[in-house]
Design a protein around this motif. Structure first.
Motif, PDB file in Angstrom:
ATOM      1  N   THR A   1       0.865  -1.166   0.000  1.00 29.78           N
ATOM      2  CA  THR A   1       0.000   0.000   0.000  1.00 29.78           C
ATOM      3  C   THR A   1       0.897   1.209   0.000  1.00 29.78           C
ATOM      4  OG1 THR A   1      -1.716   1.181   1.193  1.00 29.78           O
ATOM      5  CG2 THR A   1      -0.126   0.007   2.510  1.00 29.78           C
TER       6      THR A   1
ATOM      7  N   THR B   1      -3.400   8.265   2.135  1.00 29.13           N
ATOM      8  CA  THR B   1      -4.067   8.151   3.426  1.00 29.13           C
ATOM      9  C   THR B   1      -5.380   8.906   3.380  1.00 29.13           C
ATOM     10  OG1 THR B   1      -2.777  10.012   4.162  1.00 29.13           O
ATOM     11  CG2 THR B   1      -1.954   7.841   4.718  1.00 29.13           C
TER      12      THR B   1
ATOM     13  N   GLU C   1      -4.273  11.646   7.880  1.00 28.67           N
ATOM     14  CA  GLU C   1      -5.255  11.061   8.788  1.00 28.67           C
ATOM     15  C   GLU C   1      -4.650   9.882   9.531  1.00 28.67           C
ATOM     16  OE1 GLU C   1      -9.879  10.646   7.982  1.00 28.67           O
ATOM     17  OE2 GLU C   1      -8.659  10.178   6.237  1.00 28.67           O
ATOM     18  N   MET C   2      -5.058   9.690  10.764  1.00 34.54           N
ATOM     19  CA  MET C   2      -4.701   8.457  11.452  1.00 34.54           C
ATOM     20  C   MET C   2      -5.558   7.344  10.864  1.00 34.54           C
ATOM     21  SD  MET C   2      -4.115   9.483  15.423  1.00 34.54           S
ATOM     22  CE  MET C   2      -3.162  10.954  15.835  1.00 34.54           C
ATOM     23  N   ILE C   3      -4.881   6.379  10.287  1.00 30.58           N
ATOM     24  CA  ILE C   3      -5.642   5.322   9.632  1.00 30.58           C
ATOM     25  C   ILE C   3      -5.896   4.171  10.591  1.00 30.58           C
ATOM     26  CG2 ILE C   3      -4.899   5.915   7.292  1.00 30.58           C
ATOM     27  CD1 ILE C   3      -2.789   3.743   7.517  1.00 30.58           C
ATOM     28  N   GLY C   4      -6.801   3.313  10.172  1.00 26.41           N
ATOM     29  CA  GLY C   4      -7.142   2.161  11.000  1.00 26.41           C
ATOM     30  C   GLY C   4      -8.194   2.458  12.051  1.00 26.41           C
ATOM     31  N   VAL C   5      -8.398   3.740  12.318  1.00 26.82           N
ATOM     32  CA  VAL C   5      -9.352   4.116  13.371  1.00 26.82           C
ATOM     33  C   VAL C   5     -10.323   5.184  12.851  1.00 26.82           C
ATOM     34  CG1 VAL C   5      -7.831   3.505  15.268  1.00 26.82           C
ATOM     35  CG2 VAL C   5      -7.683   5.790  14.301  1.00 26.82           C
TER      36      VAL C   5
ATOM     37  N   GLU D   1     -13.322  -0.130   9.570  1.00 27.76           N
ATOM     38  CA  GLU D   1     -12.523   0.357  10.698  1.00 27.76           C
ATOM     39  C   GLU D   1     -13.405   0.834  11.851  1.00 27.76           C
ATOM     40  OE1 GLU D   1      -9.849   3.370   9.211  1.00 27.76           O
ATOM     41  OE2 GLU D   1      -8.792   1.977   7.901  1.00 27.76           O
TER      42      GLU D   1
ATOM     43  N   TYR E   1     -15.575  -0.397  14.138  1.00 30.96           N
ATOM     44  CA  TYR E   1     -15.575  -0.969  15.489  1.00 30.96           C
ATOM     45  C   TYR E   1     -14.271  -0.654  16.216  1.00 30.96           C
ATOM     46  CZ  TYR E   1     -19.851  -3.476  14.362  1.00 30.96           C
ATOM     47  OH  TYR E   1     -21.139  -3.777  14.025  1.00 30.96           O
ATOM     48  N   ARG E   2     -13.187  -0.762  15.422  1.00 31.33           N
ATOM     49  CA  ARG E   2     -11.891  -0.440  16.047  1.00 31.33           C
ATOM     50  C   ARG E   2     -11.836   1.047  16.408  1.00 31.33           C
ATOM     51  NH1 ARG E   2      -8.272  -0.938  12.042  1.00 31.33           N
ATOM     52  NH2 ARG E   2      -8.313  -3.206  12.026  1.00 31.33           N
TER      53      ARG E   2
ATOM     54  N   ALA F   1     -13.537   1.560  19.677  1.00 30.11           N
ATOM     55  CA  ALA F   1     -12.705   1.118  20.806  1.00 30.11           C
ATOM     56  C   ALA F   1     -11.565   2.111  21.034  1.00 30.11           C
ATOM     57  CB  ALA F   1     -12.154  -0.281  20.525  1.00 30.11           C
ATOM     58  N   PHE F   2     -10.944   2.526  19.950  1.00 30.16           N
ATOM     59  CA  PHE F   2      -9.838   3.490  20.049  1.00 30.16           C
ATOM     60  C   PHE F   2     -10.307   4.775  20.720  1.00 30.16           C
ATOM     61  CE2 PHE F   2      -7.429   7.084  18.366  1.00 30.16           C
ATOM     62  CZ  PHE F   2      -6.116   6.686  18.566  1.00 30.16           C
TER      63      PHE F   2
ATOM     64  N   ARG G   1     -12.847   5.242  22.714  1.00 25.26           N
ATOM     65  CA  ARG G   1     -13.181   5.064  24.134  1.00 25.26           C
ATOM     66  C   ARG G   1     -11.907   4.998  24.981  1.00 25.26           C
ATOM     67  NH1 ARG G   1     -17.818   2.000  22.190  1.00 25.26           N
ATOM     68  NH2 ARG G   1     -16.581   0.093  22.138  1.00 25.26           N
ATOM     69  N   ILE G   2     -10.908   4.316  24.468  1.00 26.39           N
ATOM     70  CA  ILE G   2      -9.640   4.241  25.216  1.00 26.39           C
ATOM     71  C   ILE G   2      -9.006   5.628  25.294  1.00 26.39           C
ATOM     72  CG2 ILE G   2      -7.284   3.334  25.125  1.00 26.39           C
ATOM     73  CD1 ILE G   2      -8.524   0.774  23.840  1.00 26.39           C
TER      74      ILE G   2
END
Lengths: 553, 454
Positions: free
Chosen positions: B21, B26, B215-219, B226, B228-229, B232-233, B235-236
Motif C-alpha cells: 500500500t 491516506t 489522517e490516522m488510519i485504521g481508526v 474500521e 468498530y476499532r 474502541a480506540f 473510548r480508550i
C-alpha cells in the motif's frame, strides 16, 4: 502464561557476609583469629515481572517476554554486570561490511542502527549511546556529513565505546572526531589574522559549553539555577570565555592530510593538529583559568577539556539530560542531586564515570518507584524511534533476509538516529507543551516533536508494522518486514491472558482496568470473524497507539 | 534524481513494498484539488506570515551599501566574504541611498522596485537603546544570553528582551483577536514545527507538514471496516487520566484527529493556483501550503490567521561564500512565489510576510564564515507594506566603529518589539494593548516604524 500484576516494590535481599580471616601459620599460635571489618552487605535487587518490564523499558530498546523472564529470574545487579561485558554492536563495521561502498547512503546507516538496537545483545549500551547521541549531537542534516555516512557511523561508535567509560574521555574523543569537527566547524579553524579581520571560529567553543558540558547558567548540584543577590540567573560564561576557547580550538584538520586548508577527507580517524595554524597566545577560560602561551594544539586542548570538565555544572547538567532520556522528563531535585553526586565521585574518587552514573540513574529509588510516588508526573513520552524498536523487538520484526530496512523513519514520524535539525537536538530539555504541562511548569521534551504529522505518522507506522504486515499467505518480497506472532497466538484463545501478556511487555503491567476491559471486549467482538494472528495484532495495535503506552512510566 | 525526491520515493517504495500500500494514500486529504471561485477569503481577513531564518541570517550580505563610503567600510570589514560591488543588485530606496541586494536575490530587487517589499535596517533584541560606550563600560542594560541561538530565537518569538517568557507575540495576538474567527481549527498554524512564537494563553500552534495533514488510519469512522476499532480506540483515548503527560497526549491525539478531518476536507476544495512555486525549495513548499490555507480561510471561518514557516542553514560559520547564494536565493524565490500567489488569490493587501532570525552575524570573518552577531536587516513583504524603502538606520559597517558592540557585532538600532508592534498594529491589535503585548515598547522613540499602510 499469565503474569499477575504485582505490587511495585523492589524486593531487596541482603546477603550479609561476615568475613573472617584466620591468622595464618607462622609462629604465632595463641592469638585469637583477628576479625577484619566485614565489607558492607551486598544487596541484590530482585524485581517482579512487572517491575522488570518497567526497568527494561528504561534500560533497553523495550522489554520483551524473554528479557523480562531473564531479569525477573535474576537480579538487577547481575543483569547490569552481564550487560556491561556484552560485546559492542558497532555501526561502522556494519557499514564497511556492505557491498558497493561507493553507494553507501544515510539509509544504510539507519538500517544498521535498527539491527543493533533491535537485536544487539548490548541493549543497555545501545540505549545509553542513543541517549548520548541526543546530547553530543552530530546530525547528517549537513551537506557534507550526509555524504560521509561512514563518518557518522564512526561517531556513533565513539558514543557506544564510551557509554560506560569516563565523560572526560568521551568529551575529548567527540571533540577530535572529524564528524564533530565538520559539524561545528572546528575542523580547519585557524589562528587570528588581524590584517584580514579573521579571528577564530566560535561555533564549537560556544556549543561545547552551552550543550555538551555546562549550559548557559550556573547550576546547583540538584540542577536548579543559582541566582545572584537580585534573584537573577548567573551566566556560566561570557563572550570573552567563548573567544578563549575558540583560540584553543585552532589548528586541527583531517588526519593524514597533506595540507591544512582544503584537506583531504578522512571522516573516521581523529583530527590531527597543524601547529602553524594553532594560536599560541595565552587564553583565559572558565573560572579565569589561564592557558599559558607557547603550547601545542594538543596541550591547549587537554587543558581546555580539563577546564570544562572541572566545572561544577557538568555533573547536574549531564545527569539531568541522561535522566530525561532514560527515565523521566521531570526528575525531582533530589534525584538529580543523587545522580550528580555519583557523577562527581563514583565512590572511588573518580569524576565522570558514566557506568556509575547510568547505574545510579536506573537504580535510584525514584526510577524504581516513581510510578507510585509521583503518579501524575513520573515518566516520559516515548520517542518514536524507541517505540518502534520496542514493537520490532517484541514481534521479532525482520525481513526473510534478517534485515530491518526501515530507512527513512524521519519522513514517517520526524525522528531518525543522528538526524535532528540542529545541534539543539530534536527537542529542548525544557520544552513545555502548551496547556496543562506548561501550566504545571513541567517539561516534556518529546512533545516538541509531536507535530500533527509526526503524531499521525507514529500512529500509522504502528499499523503498518503490525496489522498491515505481510501475513505470508502470498508473495513475500525481500524488503517486506515480517512479524512473528507465534508465541502470542498460543495465548490468544483467552483474550484476558493475551491482553495481560501485552500489558506486561509493553506497559509494564500498568494498564488501567478500564482499558483492559475495552480491549478484551473488542477482541470478543471480532473473534468470530478474524484469524488468530489478526486478533493478536489488533490487540497490539490498540495498545501501541494508546496514550497509556505512549507515556513510559 | 534530486535528494528530496530521492528520499521520498525511496520511502514510499519501501513502504509500498512492505505493505502493498502507499503511505501517501491516506484517505481523501490528498485528493486532487478542484478548481473553483476565488471568493473564499473575507474582505476583512488578515494574515501574518512569519518567515523564520534559523541559525542567524547574515543580513549584512543580504543588503549591502553601494555608495563609495558605505561599500568601502563594508569591504574593509568583510574582506574575503564581501560581495563584489558590481555584483550587487541595485535598489533605490524612496528615502534615498544607494544599496544592493545579494546577487542571488533578483526577485527581491524586483519586488522592492514594485513597492511590494521593504527593508527594516539593523533590528535586534533590545531592552532599551544602547550605545557602544555603555556596552564597553559594561553598564548597558542588555538582553540575556546575547549570541546564543535558542535564547535569542526565544526573545524574537516573545518580542520581549528582558527575560525568557513563556508566551509568544503571535500567541498574544491570537488571544486578543481570535474572537473574530468562527473556526473550529486553530488559527495559529506552523509549517516549521512547534514553536514559542504562536503560544498564547489560549492558543497553541497547530504544527503540520508542508504536505498538509494526514489522517490516522485504521481508526476512521468513515471507513466501514474500521468502525468498530475506531469506537474502541476513541473510548480508550477518551478515558481520563490523572497523569499530566498522558492526558496531554490524549488531548493532542484527539485534536490532531479532528483538525486533520476539518482541515483536510476544506483543503480539498482549494482552488488550483497557476502561480508556479520553485521546485526543490522547502520554504516554497511551506509557503505554497500557507497560500492554500488562506485560499480556504472563509470556509474555515477565519478573519485572522498567523502562520510561521521556516528555513534552516543560516548559521554560516563556514563555507559562507558557497552556501549563501543557495540560502538567500532560495529565500528570494520562495518569497516571490508566495507574493505572486497572494496576488493571484486577490489577497495581497491582506497578507503580510516578514522575516525573523536568531541574530545577525559578525562583520569579521573566521576564515570562511561568520559568527553569531546581533543586529541584522529584515524583510517585510505584501500589498499592505509601504514598499520600496529602507526603514530605520543603516549602521556603519566598520569594526570598532560607533555601531560595533565588539568584533563586528552590530548594535541594533531598531528593537524586535518596535518591528513586531508595527506588524501587530496593522493586524488589528488595539492601541491600548500595544504596551501590554510589548512591555518594553515605551523604552523606544517610536511604536510604529511606518512600513505598514494604516
Amino acid at each position: 502464561m499469565i503474569k499477575v500484576k504485582a505490587p511495585i516494590s523492589a524486593k531487596i535481599i541482603f546477603l550479609s557476609l561476615t568475613v573472617f580471616i584466620s591468622g595464618c601459620g607462622g609462629g604465632s599460635s595463641d592469638s585469637e583469629p583477628e576479625a577484619i571489618t566485614p565489607p558492607p552487605p551486598v544487596a541484590k535487587t530482585e524485581l517482579t515481572p512487572a517491575e522488570s518490564s518497567a526497568f527494561l523499558n528504561r534500560a533497553t530498546f523495550g522489554a520483551t517476554s524473554e528479557s523480562i523472564n531473564e531479569l525477573a529470574n535474576s537480579n538487577v545487579e547481575d543483569w547490569l554486570t552481564s550487560q556491561r561485558s556484552q560485546p559492542i554492536s558497532r555501526l561502522l563495521p556494519y557499514i564497511l561490511s556492505l557491498p558497493n561502498q561507493e553507494e553507501i547512503f544515510a539509509g544504510h546507516r539507519v538500517e544498521g542502527w535498527w539491527l543493533n538496537t533491535v537485536k544487539g545483545p548490548d541493549q543497555l549500551r545501545q540505549r545509553v549511546a542513543f541517549a548520548l547521541s541526543e546530547i553530543l549531537v552530530v546530525s547528517d542534516q549537513n551537506d557534507f556529513l550526509f555524504n560521509y555516512q561512514n563518518g557518522m557511523a564512526a561517531y556513533y561508535d565513539i558514543l557506544l565505546e564510551n557509554a560506560f567509560g569516563n565523560y572526560r574521555d568521551l568529551l575529548e574523543e567527540v571533540t577530535l572526531s572529524p564528524a564533530m569537527g565538520v559539524y561545528l566547524s572546528m575542523l580547519g579553524n585557524q589562528k587570528p589574522d588581524v590584517e584580514n579581520n579573521i579571528r577564530p571560529d566560535e561555533n564549537f567553543a560556544r556549543e561545547v559549553m552551552q550543550l555538551f558540558t555546562i549550559g548557559l547558567v550556573e547550576l546547583n548540584l540538584d540542577g536548579s539555577v543559582k541566582t545572584d543577590t537580585n534573584g537573577a540567573a548567573i551566566p556560566s560564561y561570557d563572550q570573552d570565555t567563548i573567544e578563549g576557547f575558540a583560540h584553543v580550538f585552532t589548528g586541527w584538520t583531517f588526519a593524514g592530510a597533506s595540507r591544512f586548508r582544503r584537506a583531504e577527507v578522512n571522516a573516521i580517524d581523529p583530527m590531527e593538529p597543524w601547529e602553524d595554524y594553532h594560536d599560541t597566545g595565552e587564553k583565559i577560560l572558565l573560572n579565569d583559568f589561564i592557558v599559558p602561551a607557547g603550547q601545542t594544539a594538543q596541550q591547549d586542548l587537554t587543558m581546555a577539556m580539563d577546564n570544562l570538565f572541572a566545572h561544577d555544572n557538568v555533573a547536574p547538567f549531564i545527569s539531568f539530560r541522561l535522566i530525561q532520556r532514560l527515565v523521566t522528563s521531570n526528575p525531582s531535585p533530589e534525584y538529580i542531586s543523587r545522580v550528580a553526586t555519583v557523577f562527581n565521585d563514583n565512590g572511588q574518587g573518580t569524576k565522570g564515570d558514566l557506568w556509575a552514573v547510568v547505574v545510579a540513574i536506573l537504580m535510584d529509588e525514584e526510577a524504581m518507584n516513581g510510578a507510585n510516588t509521583r503518579p501524575n508526573v513520573f515518566g516520559k513520552l516515548r520517542e518514536p524511534l524507541i517505540r518502534t524498536a520496542h514493537l520490532f523487538r517484541v514481534l521479532k520484526a525482520e525481513t526473510l533476509l534478517g534485515t530491518i530496512p526501515f530507512r527513512w523513519p524521519d519522513y514517517v514520524f520526524g525522528q531518525s538516529p543522528q538526524r535532528p535539525k540542529s545541534v539543539f537536538n530534536f527537542y529542548h530539555p525544557d520544552y513545555q507543551q502548551p496547556g496543562a504541562i506548561a501550566e504545571g511548569n513541567l517539561y516534556a521534551p518529546e512533545f516538541q516533536l509531536s507535530t500533527a504529522n509526526n503524531l499521525t505518522g507514529m500512529h500509522n507506522s504502528v499499523l503498518y508494522f503490525s496489522l498491515y504486515t505481510n501475513d505470508g499467505s502470498g508473495v513475500i518480497n525481500d524488503d517486506d518486514i515480517l512479524v512473528d506472532t507465534d508465541d502470542l497466538e498460543l495465548l490468544a484463545a483467552d483474550h484476558g491472558a493475551l491482553v495481560d501478556e501485552l500489558n506486561l511487555v509493553f506497559i509494564a503491567g500498568q494498564m488501567t482496568e478500564s482499558m483492559r476491559e475495552e480491549i478484551i471486549a473488542y477482541l470478543d467482538l471480532i473473534h468470530p470473524h478474524v484469524p488468530t494472528r489478526t486478533k493478536v495484532l489488533e490487540a497490539v495495535l490498540l495498545i501501541l497507539t494508546s496514550s497509556e503506552y505512549a507515556i513510559q512510566r | 534524481m534530486n535528494r528530496r525526491n530521492f528520499l521520498r520515493n525511496t520511502l514510499v517504495s519501501a513502504m509500498a513494498g512492505a505493505y502493498g500500500t502507499s503511505l501517501l494514500a491516506t484517505g481523501p486529504l490528498l485528493a486532487s484539488s478542484i478548481g473553483s471561485s476565488f471568493n473564499k477569503v473575507t474582505a476583512g481577513y488578515k494574515a501574518l506570515v512569519c518567515v523564520f531564518l534559523y541559525g542567524g541570517n547574515d543580513g549584512f550580505n543580504m543588503v549591502v551599501p553601494r555608495d563609495p563610503l558605505g561599500y568601502g567600510n563594508y569591504q574593509t570589514s568583510r574582506q574575503n566574504l564581501a560581495i563584489a560591488q558590481n555584483e550587487l543588485l541595485p535598489i533605490t530606496p524612496r528615502s534615498g541611498g544607494d544599496y544592493g541586494f545579494h546577487p542571488s536575490m533578483p526577485d527581491m530587487q524586483s519586488l522592492f522596485a514594485a513597492g511590494d517589499l521593504a527593508i527594516q535596517a539593523n533590528i535586534g533584541t533590545l531592552v532599551e537603546p544602547v550605545t557602544r560606550a555603555q556596552i564597553q563600560a559594561k553598564n548597558a542594560n542588555l538582553p540575556p544570553q546575547l549570541f546564543s541561538h535558542n535564547s535569542q530565537q526565544a526573545l524574537w518569538e516573545t518580542a520581549y528582551a528582558s527575560e525568557s517568557a513563556s508566551l509568544g507575540w503571535g500567541g498574544l495576538l491570537a488571544d486578543r483577536l481570535g474572537y473574530l474567527n468562527s473556526s473550529l481549527v486553530p488559527m495559529n498554524v506552523s509549517i516549521t514545527g512547534n514553536n514559542l512564537f504562536q503560544v498564547g494563553e489560549n492558543h497553541a500552534p497547530y504544527a503540520m507538514n508542508a504536505s498538509g495533514p494526514d489522517e490516522m488510519i485504521g481508526v476512521r469512522h468513515s471507513v466501514e471496516w474500521e468502525q468498530y476499532r475506531a469506537q474502541a480506540f476513541d473510548r480508550i483515548r477518551d478515558m481520563q487520566s490523572n497523569h499530566i503527560l498522558e492526558q496531554a497526549h490524549k488531548d493532542l491525539t484527539r485534536s490532531t484527529q479532528s483538525t486533520a478531518q476539518l482541515l483536510g476536507s476544506s483543503l480539498e476544495t482549494a482552488p488550483v493556483l497557476t502561480t508556479p512555486f520553485p521546485e526543490e525549495n522547502n520554504l516554497a513548499d511551506q509557503l505554497a501550503m500557507v497560500a492554500k490555507m488562506i485560499s480556504v480561510s472563509e470556509e474555515l471561518g477565519f478573519e485572522r490567521q498567523i502562520f510561521i514557516v521556516g528555513m534552516g542553514g543560516f548559521d554560516t560559520h563556514d563555507r559562507q561564500n558557497q552556501d549563501q547564494p543557495n540560502l538567500l536565493g532560495g529565500l528570494s524565490q520562495a518569497l516571490a512565489a508566495f507574493n505572486q500567489a497572494t496576488q493571484e488569490l486577490g489577497v495581497a493587501n491582506q497578507v503580510t510576510s516578514f522575516t525573523h532570525s536568531d541574530f545577525g552575524r559578525t562583520l569579521t570573518s573566521n576564515g570562511d564564515g561568520t559568527d553569531h552577531g546581533w543586529g541584522s536587516h529584515h524583510l517585510m513583504m505584501g500589498g499592505a507594506v509601504n514598499g520600496g524603502d529602507i526603514y530605520g538606520t543603516m549602521p556603519e559597517l566598520s569594526i570598532g566603529g560607533p555601531d560595533d558592540a565588539d568584533d563586528g557585532r552590530m548594535i541594533p538600532t531598531t528593537s524586535v518589539e518596535q518591528y513586531s508592534a508595527t506588524l501587530a498594529r496593522w493586524f488589528g491589535l488595539p492601541e491600548n494593548e500595544l504596551n501590554t503585548v510589548f512591555p518594553n515598547l515605551g523604552n523606544f522613540s517610536s511604536a510604529d516604524l511606518g512600513f505598514m499602510q494604516s
